[in-house]
Scaffold this active site. Structure first.
Site, PDB file in Angstrom:
ATOM      1  N   ARG A   1       0.801  -1.226   0.000  1.00  0.00           N
ATOM      2  CA  ARG A   1       0.000   0.000   0.000  1.00  0.00           C
ATOM      3  C   ARG A   1       0.832   1.274   0.000  1.00  0.00           C
ATOM      4  NH1 ARG A   1      -3.344  -3.437   3.420  1.00  0.00           N
ATOM      5  NH2 ARG A   1      -4.960  -4.239   2.036  1.00  0.00           N
TER       6      ARG A   1
ATOM      7  N   GLU B   1      -5.494 -14.159   9.518  1.00  0.00           N
ATOM      8  CA  GLU B   1      -6.043 -15.444   9.064  1.00  0.00           C
ATOM      9  C   GLU B   1      -5.085 -16.603   9.295  1.00  0.00           C
ATOM     10  OE1 GLU B   1      -8.698 -12.711   8.050  1.00  0.00           O
ATOM     11  OE2 GLU B   1      -6.669 -12.541   7.283  1.00  0.00           O
TER      12      GLU B   1
ATOM     13  N   TRP C   1      -4.019  -3.641   9.552  1.00  0.00           N
ATOM     14  CA  TRP C   1      -3.878  -3.548   8.101  1.00  0.00           C
ATOM     15  C   TRP C   1      -3.420  -2.185   7.615  1.00  0.00           C
ATOM     16  CZ3 TRP C   1      -7.055  -6.465   4.082  1.00  0.00           C
ATOM     17  CH2 TRP C   1      -7.304  -7.793   4.495  1.00  0.00           C
TER      18      TRP C   1
ATOM     19  N   ASN D   1      -9.524  -9.025  12.531  1.00  0.00           N
ATOM     20  CA  ASN D   1     -10.326 -10.129  13.045  1.00  0.00           C
ATOM     21  C   ASN D   1      -9.537 -11.082  13.941  1.00  0.00           C
ATOM     22  OD1 ASN D   1      -9.444 -10.709  10.019  1.00  0.00           O
ATOM     23  ND2 ASN D   1      -9.343 -12.644  11.136  1.00  0.00           N
TER      24      ASN D   1
ATOM     25  N   ASP E   1     -15.971 -12.280  10.384  1.00  0.00           N
ATOM     26  CA  ASP E   1     -14.875 -11.592   9.704  1.00  0.00           C
ATOM     27  C   ASP E   1     -15.235 -10.144   9.363  1.00  0.00           C
ATOM     28  OD1 ASP E   1     -12.189 -11.708   8.743  1.00  0.00           O
ATOM     29  OD2 ASP E   1     -12.949 -11.668   6.701  1.00  0.00           O
TER      30      ASP E   1
END
Length: 571
Positions: free
Chosen positions: A150, A212, A280, A298, A341
């Site tokens: 990013r 995850e 994130w 999450n 999620d």
């Protein structure tokens, strides 16, 4: 020989064909002349970063400024002339894959990144390449949602890059050569980096991916000059149980079986070591409070709450910590014990807001995957209000089943990782939304040690229509001011400008300018690949540009590409 500077002739502006000047394949750095608003920009000082919100020459932060408003303060391009916007140049990167980079511009030099952790320096007026850094990946990389990157942070005479194999790299801004490199975490355990770092007060801040994969999330601060680790804040505390909350931030019952969870806790203990909680996106920085604010993703495994009892702090939360020490200050959890999620991923925005009594207070906005814009008092993280839902909500909060349970919004949101933007003059926050109906399936599985760990699956319902929105929310009332439907779910980001415009792109390749007051589409351009990255704007030699990456998106499988496209007004 690379073909990254060649231009696709098929690209054309809506109003007619535009002719491009083709950049040579091999170019040298060009001297940038002309003054800037705050002096010589070749060294990015802290004062310069602090003043970024009012600096129309440059775009110095991932989201424009420390408050993350993504508001560009110049108005040369405005509602009356945006129809004359044309491509100024197009640069093609070596990597044809999902692009989520926010272009950073410093005194006429642009820094962009691609998937697989490449970084480029470009002449911001011409698109000519100055240097290209291609990270040499380690043997292990893990990532849930594409090999994205990013963007970079700039500070002093260096450029900072997080890499897919969980490293932080400092590059010489003039040459692109590595100054230092540090391992942030172990990629074999599921850690990776796709977020852009943040530079502030001699520190480089960065979080982690891996929610995850059964990681234990964190935000870390490194010394900008040496790369030495200064502090770590673990987003999962050793006591992650919390208060056994039964309702979400809006007061709705989440159907938790508290007795069963307490029994599991007694038998198995606190699962904090593998509970996820990635970060994130960039933190917002409040220099007055000397604090940072970020949101946490999450819990792991995503859909199986049976093996992670408790509220799973600080997943799905807004968190604030001390900038100097990383010490906890406050938090607010949107969804306790999340099994859908619907984590917190879109970066928070600092802006003054009206409290419940109509008094202006230091506020914070977060666009949730639930489809609400949450409005906080940033002094204590408390919730002031939440907006009307921007997308349909149905069967909230039905529990996942083995066969699959339908609930809206789906696991992609709401508002995904896509940064929002704010126009404080209008009191509006702008978000891009996804409507993607899904069913939630649960399947128990043990911790897989660094491999994907969803605890089931969330599946798109192919028979149901998917679409997106561009939405303007009055953050002082929570009311939706306007909303424009788009053909596909929206992911990437949005930017408002003093010219009365908001810019954002779509997965079908369209890049559009909207009237920020009314939502009317005033201009559009077909980029040839998904425009799923946040736009930036800057000025060189008195000419304003708007720039965006068109590389598509892995997560939603939008058409891939490799173009960085800069636009300016036709002469």
């Amino acid at each position: 020989m690379s073909f990254r500077s060649l231009i696709r002739p098929a690209l054309a502006a809506v109003a007619g064909i535009v002719f491009f000047a083709v950049s040579p394949l091999a170019v040298k750095a060009q001297e940038v002349t002309g003054g800037t608003l705050y002096g010589d920009m070749r060294t990015v000082t802290q004062d310069l970063l602090d003043r970024a919100a009012g600096d129309g020459n440059n775009f110095l932060h991932t989201n424009g400024n420390y408050a993350q408003t993504r508001y560009y303060p110049s108005r040369q391009i405005n509602t009356s002339n945006v129809g004359e916007l044309r491509p100024a140049w197009i640069f093609q990167t070596e990597v044809v894959e999902s692009m989520e980079t926010s272009p950073i511009v410093v005194d006429g030099i642009m820094y962009v990144t691609t998937s697989f952790s490449h970084a480029y320096a470009l002449n911001a007026a011409t698109g000519q390449q100055i240097w290209h850094y291609k990270h040499k990946m380690g043997p292990i990389t893990t990532y849930c949602c594409g090999p994205n990157n990013r963007g970079v942070a700039v500070y002093g005479d260096m450029v900072y890059l997080g890499t897919l194999d969980a490293k932080l790299v400092a590059l010489d801004a003039k040459t692109g050569k590595v100054v230092w490199e540090k391992q942030i975490a172990d990629p074999e355990l599921g850690y990776s980096e796709t977020m852009a770092p943040t530079a502030v007060n001699g520190k480089i801040l960065i979080g982690t991916n891996g929610g995850e994969y059964g990681i234990r999330g964190f935000v870390k601060a490194f010394d900008a000059k040496t790369g030495d680790l200064l502090w770590t804040f673990n987003t999962i505390p050793e006591n992650s149980v919390g208060v056994w909350a039964t309702h979400d931030a809006t007061g709705r019952d989440m159907l938790r079986d508290i007795a069963a969870e307490k029994a599991t806790l007694a038998a198995q203990g606190d699962p904090y070591k593998t509970l996820g909680g990635g970060v994130w996106q960039n933190p917002a920085v409040d220099k007055d409070l000397n604090r940072i604010f970020f949101v946490v993703g999450n819990p792991s495994p995503d859909l199986d709450g049976g093996i992670r009892p408790g509220d799973n702090l600080y997943t799905d939360s807004l968190v604030s910590v001390d900038l100097d020490t990383g010490e906890y200050v406050c938090h607010f959890q949107y969804i306790a014990h999340d099994v859908w999620d619907l984590d917190a991923v879109s970066p928070p925005i600092l802006v003054d807001v009206k409290d419940k009594d109509g008094k202006m207070v230091p506020g914070l906005l977060h666009g949730g995957k639930t489809g609400h814009v949450y409005v906080h008092d940033r002094r204590d993280c408390s919730l002031v209000r939440y907006s009307e839902a921007m997308v349909p909500q149905e069967n909230m909060w039905v529990l996942p089943t083995a066969e699959g349970a339908r609930m809206l919004p789906g696991a992609n949101g709401g508002v995904e990782w896509s940064p929002m933007t704010v126009d404080e003059n209008l009191g509006l926050a702008y978000a891009i939304n996804l409507h993607q109906p899904m069913t939630y399936h649960v399947e128990n599985s043990p911790y897989p040690e660094g491999k994907l760990w969803l605890g089931g699956a969330f599946k798109v319902i192919p028979s149901e229509e998917q679409w997106g929105n561009v939405t303007a929310v009055d953050y002082n009332t929570g009311k939706i001011r306007w909303k424009v439907k788009t053909a596909q779910p929206m992911i990437g980001g949005i930017m408002a400008t003093a010219g009365g415009l908001v810019f954002t792109g779509e997965g079908n390749g369209l890049f559009k300018a909207y009237d920020s007051e009314t939502g009317s589409v005033l201009w559009k351009f077909q980029a040839g690949a998904g425009v799923n990255a946040p736009p930036s704007s800057y000025t060189v030699d008195g000419k304003q540009y708007v720039v965006v990456a068109a590389g598509g998106n892995t997560q939603l499988n939008y058409k891939r590409g490799n173009n960085i496209i800069a636009f300016t007004l036709a002469d």
